[in-house]
Each structure stands twice: as C-alpha cells, then as structure tokens.
Design a protein around this motif. Structure first.
Motif, PDB file in Angstrom:
ATOM      1  N   ASP A   1       0.833  -1.200   0.000  1.00  0.00           N
ATOM      2  CA  ASP A   1       0.000   0.000   0.000  1.00  0.00           C
ATOM      3  C   ASP A   1       0.871   1.254   0.000  1.00  0.00           C
ATOM      4  N   TYR A   2       1.950   1.236   0.772  1.00  0.00           N
ATOM      5  CA  TYR A   2       2.840   2.408   0.853  1.00  0.00           C
ATOM      6  C   TYR A   2       3.557   2.648  -0.475  1.00  0.00           C
ATOM      7  N   TYR A   3       4.134   1.576  -1.050  1.00  0.00           N
ATOM      8  CA  TYR A   3       4.845   1.718  -2.323  1.00  0.00           C
ATOM      9  C   TYR A   3       3.923   2.241  -3.422  1.00  0.00           C
ATOM     10  N   SER A   4       2.665   1.801  -3.405  1.00  0.00           N
ATOM     11  CA  SER A   4       1.728   2.172  -4.472  1.00  0.00           C
ATOM     12  C   SER A   4       1.290   3.628  -4.397  1.00  0.00           C
TER      13      SER A   4
ATOM     14  N   PRO B   1       9.490   7.147  -4.030  1.00  0.00           N
ATOM     15  CA  PRO B   1       9.722   7.098  -5.485  1.00  0.00           C
ATOM     16  C   PRO B   1       9.134   5.859  -6.161  1.00  0.00           C
ATOM     17  N   PHE B   2       8.314   5.090  -5.432  1.00  0.00           N
ATOM     18  CA  PHE B   2       7.830   3.815  -5.984  1.00  0.00           C
ATOM     19  C   PHE B   2       6.426   3.908  -6.576  1.00  0.00           C
ATOM     20  N   ALA B   3       5.706   4.977  -6.319  1.00  0.00           N
ATOM     21  CA  ALA B   3       4.315   5.088  -6.783  1.00  0.00           C
ATOM     22  C   ALA B   3       4.239   4.960  -8.301  1.00  0.00           C
ATOM     23  N   GLY B   4       3.301   4.137  -8.767  1.00  0.00           N
ATOM     24  CA  GLY B   4       3.115   3.948 -10.195  1.00  0.00           C
ATOM     25  C   GLY B   4       4.013   2.911 -10.827  1.00  0.00           C
ATOM     26  N   ALA B   5       4.929   2.353 -10.066  1.00  0.00           N
ATOM     27  CA  ALA B   5       5.853   1.353 -10.620  1.00  0.00           C
ATOM     28  C   ALA B   5       5.141   0.018 -10.817  1.00  0.00           C
ATOM     29  N   ASN B   6       5.627  -0.757 -11.772  1.00  0.00           N
ATOM     30  CA  ASN B   6       5.077  -2.082 -12.022  1.00  0.00           C
ATOM     31  C   ASN B   6       5.767  -3.130 -11.150  1.00  0.00           C
ATOM     32  N   ASN B   7       5.096  -4.268 -10.992  1.00  0.00           N
ATOM     33  CA  ASN B   7       5.666  -5.438 -10.298  1.00  0.00           C
ATOM     34  C   ASN B   7       6.014  -5.167  -8.832  1.00  0.00           C
ATOM     35  N   ILE B   8       5.279  -4.258  -8.188  1.00  0.00           N
ATOM     36  CA  ILE B   8       5.531  -4.019  -6.772  1.00  0.00           C
ATOM     37  C   ILE B   8       5.252  -5.276  -5.959  1.00  0.00           C
ATOM     38  N   ALA B   9       4.220  -6.022  -6.344  1.00  0.00           N
ATOM     39  CA  ALA B   9       3.882  -7.241  -5.608  1.00  0.00           C
ATOM     40  C   ALA B   9       5.006  -8.263  -5.652  1.00  0.00           C
TER      41      ALA B   9
END
Length: 454
Positions: free
Chosen positions: A76-79, A83-91
């Motif tokens: 939830d935080y990364y999303s 600098p991680f918002a919007g990045a792919n493959n966070i899961a």
C-alpha cells in the motif's frame, strides 16, 4: 590397580585385549549418533530444553515469516508514495521474499544434512544477513533494487535461519510433532498481527529509509541471541558428507497428488495478505488504520488456524484436514469477500479465511508420514519424510512466486484507477474469483481418496 582406585568406565589393565567390556560394547562407533553435552540427550516433548527450543524457533519464525506476511503494508505504501508510486511489479518484492523462503528449503535442508555440525550455526548467520539486508534496502529507490537488495537476500537468509528449526523439531518433539509445528508456524501469523500497525505508523511518521534501518536493528536484537537455543537434541554424524535428501517419493502417485493440491493452494493463498490493505483503501475508502486492521485480523486468525489445524491433524486424515481448509477458504472468499460492501464484512472474511486457509502448513507433518508410508508400500524403497517436507515447501514457494506476477496482471492499475467498485464488481473481482477457485481445487484430494487414488 584395585577396582576401587579406577575411575568409572576406565578399563582394567589386567583384562585381556580381546575381551570387550559392557561399557565398550555400548560406546558409539564412528558414524553413529553423537549426543550433545551430557551422557544422554534431553527428553523429547516435555523437557525444559525442548520448550526453550520451540520458543526460540517461534520468535525466529515470527520475524522471518511475519515480515513477509506484513508486506501488504509496504504494498500500500509503495503504491501511493514516491519514489515507488506507479511502478510495475511491486507485488513481486514480497512474493520474491516469501517464494525464496520456501523454494530454498530443499537446498538448505540438504546442506544441514551434509554438514550437521556447521548447520548449528546456520540460524545465527541467516539472522545476521537478514538484518543487513533490511538495513541496506533503506537506500533503494526503485522496485528492481528492492527485489535485488531485500527480496532475494532476505529470502535466502531467512531460509538459512529457519531450516535448522525444521530439522531439529523432528528430534525435540516426537509424540506431539504436529502440534509443535502448528505452534511454530503460528508465529508467522502472530508477527503479521503485531508488525503491520508498527510498520504502518513508522512508514507514515518516519519514512521508508528510517523505518527499514530501525526494523533491521529490532530484528537483530530480538532474534540473534535466541540462536543459541536452536540446536539439535542429538547430532547424527552418519550422514555427514553424504547426507543428501532421498527423492524417491517423486515417483509416488500419492506424493504427486498431494503436491498438486499444495501448488494450487499456494497460488491463491498469499493474494489476500498482499492486497487487503490496498483493497480496503481503494474499494471501501478506508483510512490507513482501517486498512492495516484488515491485515491484522487476517494474520491473527491465521495464528489460531495453524494451532487448531495442527491439533486436528494429529487425529484426522490429511485429506480430511485439507478438505476442511479448502471448503472454508472457498466459501469465505467467494461469499464474504466477493460480496462485501463494508469494512465489517471484510473483517469477517479475514477471520474466516485466516482460520481455514492459514492452517494449511500444519497438515504437512501428516502428509509427510502418509507419503513415506505409502511410497514404501508401493515399492519405492525408503522415503525420507524430510525430503517430502522439503518438496512440499518448494511447491508452496513456486505457487507463491507465480502468484506475484499473476496478481499484478489480475489487479492491473487498481490503485491508479481509484475504482470504488466492491467485490466482484470492482477491479479486484478477477483476483477474488481466482482465489476462490484455487481454494476449492486445493481440497480435491478428498475426492481422489473417495475414488481410491489416494
């Protein structure tokens, strides 16, 4: 020399060399079991040493697997934060960690068998490396960096830290092994209850870098001293330098069917823990605290479910236990989560899903015994139960690794769209349906048993 002047166990010098005393006959030869300090090992199941060992394993499990179960907070935080918002493959960060924790088990257990004296120190080394990995991740600014610095190293280090617990629990607990393993496995759920609110508040108030640095120190201080108690009840040197795991069970139909159900269950099991906080915030407009509470309730129920299923597995057939877990997981996901329109309904799902799906690993000890017994009866020769366990854990790791990219595809752009649809009507609908189907299929071994295939 008179008998009175000799030390206990000392050989009479007047006795002919070709005459063997009872003490010499009872002495272990090279390659036989050599027991750790004292004339005999501590008593299994009920001794103080056994419960200290289990307590230490419990804490290590809580920090190693509990951190993985808390990844929903980071998801939830990364999303939603640079600098991680919007990045792919966070899961993939979280599923890489837990996937390697599982998939590395056969290799590390084989090393423990091959190097029994060195294995005594694997837990200490693994905990130190895991702490360093957490600290180093504070400098990451991209998802690939987090996978390389946190996901992979923490997974490997955690595997080295935890695998000796699996080997030694077989020595410390004999009559109540399933219960002991259920208690140990419950620690991950407990960590998933206590850690998320702490991590969420730290992320919110201190930021990502400071949170990871502090958590690295907490992990090191809380776990490293306990590595002293994670030691074998007895050291078996007969396998030293040759003790690779026997994989004869691979040719067993019984093992193949159990492993297939295990893979399917793992492919869907981890998805709620990863996405519940994000789902609560995006679909139900929950606050940060309310979102994290969903993960806490799920992990709390998982803790109870592991212990309860471990107790049941000591008395019920593993196919029956698997069917109970599958039915509860399927109904709770399909009905409670799929049609939930409020936070209370979502929390109810978390309780039911954790109780039923969360207890799955506690069935493994009985699966190990069943597969070993049936494989030998079918003519596959001696089947090592620990090899069965290692392969089951490997299967769970494969399912977990697959679920990461798959879930990213199923819930593509959920946070970015800000879709308020609930249950099946929202962007999380495909993932909910997938989790329901995998839960149902994981109980298929009861059907195979009815037809005589198991």
């Amino acid at each position: 020399m008179s008998p009175a002047s000799r030390q206990p166990g000392e050989r009479d010098p007047l006795l002919p060399k070709d005459v063997t005393t009872p003490q010499e006959e009872a002495a272990p030869d090279a390659g036989q079991q050599v027991y750790t300090p004292g004339a005999s090992p501590a008593k299994a199941d009920s001794s103080r040493e056994a419960w200290l060992f289990l307590a230490a394993c419990w804490v290590v499990e809580a920090f190693v697997f509990g951190f993985g179960l808390s990844f929903g907070v980071f998801q939830d935080y990364y999303s939603s934060h640079p600098p991680f918002a919007g990045a792919n493959n966070i899961a993939a960060i979280g599923t890489t960690t837990t996937g390697i924790l599982y998939m590395g088990t056969p290799l590390v257990i084989a090393l423990c068998r091959r190097l029994p004296h060195a294995a005594r120190w694997f837990t200490l080394a693994g905990l130190l490396v895991a702490s360093l990995s957490l600290a180093a991740s504070s400098m990451c600014v991209t998802v690939p960096q987090l996978i390389a610095v946190l996901g992979v190293p923490f997974g490997l280090a955690g595997c080295f830290a935890f695998c000796p617990c699996i080997i030694y629990i077989d020595q410390w607990f004999i009559k109540r092994k399933s219960l002991a393993m259920g208690i140990m496995f419950s620690a991950g759920g407990f960590g998933g209850v206590v850690f998320p609110p702490l991590l969420e508040r730290m992320l919110r108030e201190l930021g990502f870098a400071s949170t990871m640095q502090i958590w690295a120190g907490v992990t090191c201080i809380a776990t490293v001293p306990l590595a002293y108690y994670i030691k074998p009840r007895q050291i078996d040197t007969s396998d030293e330098h040759t003790g690779l795991l026997s994989m004869r069970c691979l040719g067993s139909r019984v093992f193949a069917l159990y492993q297939l159900a295990n893979l399917i269950q793992a492919a869907g099991y981890f998805l709620p823990a990863i996405y519940l906080p994000l789902y609560a915030r995006v679909a139900l407009n929950a606050s940060d605290t309310q979102s994290v509470l969903a993960l806490i309730v799920l992990n709390c129920a998982t803790t109870i479910g592991c212990v309860a299923m471990g107790a049941l597995a000591d008395h019920w057939h593993p196919t029956t236990c698997g069917a109970v877990s599958a039915l509860g997981a399927t109904l709770s996901t399909a009905l409670l989560w799929g049609f939930s329109s409020s936070l209370p309904a979502l929390y109810t799902f978390c309780v039911a899903y954790g109780l039923f799906a969360g207890g799955w690993p506690s069935i493994w000890p009985e699966v190990m015994s069943e597969v070993a017994r049936r494989a030998e009866r079918a003519g596959h020769g001696y089947t090592d139960p620990l090899a069965v366990y290692s392969l089951l854990v490997l299967g769970r790791g494969i399912g977990n690794m697959v679920s990461g990219p798959l879930s990213d595809w199923l819930v593509h752009g959920a946070a970015a769209h800000g879709h308020s649809g609930i249950g099946y009507a929202g962007v999380f609908g495909p993932m909910i349906a997938f989790t329901s189907v995998t839960g149902l299929l994981s109980g298929m071994n009861l059907l195979w048993k009815y037809f005589g295939w198991l």
